[in-house]
Scaffold this motif. Structure first.
Motif, short mmCIF file in Angstrom:
data_model
loop_
_atom_site.label_atom_id
_atom_site.label_comp_id
_atom_site.label_asym_id
_atom_site.label_seq_id
_atom_site.Cartn_x
_atom_site.Cartn_y
_atom_site.Cartn_z
N ALA A 72 0.28 -12.46 0.17
CA ALA A 72 0.96 -11.17 -0.01
C ALA A 72 0.00 -10.11 -0.50
O ALA A 72 0.08 -8.94 -0.08
N ARG A 95 -1.96 -8.28 2.08
CA ARG A 95 -1.19 -7.39 2.94
C ARG A 95 -0.54 -6.24 2.19
O ARG A 95 0.35 -5.58 2.70
N THR A 96 -0.99 -6.01 0.96
CA THR A 96 -0.50 -4.85 0.20
C THR A 96 -1.69 -4.01 -0.22
O THR A 96 -2.79 -4.51 -0.43
N GLY A 141 0.40 -1.20 -4.30
CA GLY A 141 1.47 -2.18 -4.24
C GLY A 141 2.37 -2.04 -3.02
O GLY A 141 3.28 -2.83 -2.83
N GLN A 142 2.13 -1.03 -2.21
CA GLN A 142 2.93 -0.81 -1.01
C GLN A 142 2.34 -1.62 0.15
O GLN A 142 1.14 -1.85 0.20
N PRO A 143 3.18 -2.02 1.11
CA PRO A 143 2.65 -2.75 2.27
C PRO A 143 1.65 -1.90 3.06
O PRO A 143 1.75 -0.69 3.13
#
Length: 106
Positions: A56, A59-60, A64-66
């Motif tokens: 995860a 991929r951020t 903290g946003q995708p």
């Protein structure tokens, strides 16, 4: 070579093949501890929760946003168009696709 010679060679090779097939092969005898260890399934040593968090985190973004992967690919492709090229066949440098105003062939 005559037919008789071919027949003799064939019979000879057939004899060797049959002799090799009759040889008894034995499995090596290992100590009991080695045999028991080989029969046991390996213990899991991974950490699935840590692996999930790492996946995860890749991929951020830093906020903290995708991450928008498609936008990153588009930026990379535009950057590639501005990079200089080199032709090995011609043995010389070529202008970038952007400078030459060429679109890459698909």
């Amino acid at each position: 070579m005559s037919r008789e010679s071919f027949a003799r060679v064939g019979v000879f090779l057939l004899g060797i093949l049959l002799a090799a097939a009759c040889v008894e092969t034995r499995r090596p005898q290992y100590p009991e501890a080695v045999r028991l260890k080989a029969e046991q399934p390996p213990k899991a040593f991974d950490q699935p929760d840590a692996a999930r968090e790492y996946y995860a985190a890749q991929r951020t973004g830093t906020d903290g946003q995708p991450v928008d992967v498609l936008a990153q690919y588009q930026r990379a492709r535009l950057h590639m168009r501005s990079m200089p090229r080199h032709s090995l066949r011609l043995g010389r440098s070529l202008p970038s696709l952007q400078e030459a105003d060429l679109s890459p062939r698909a």
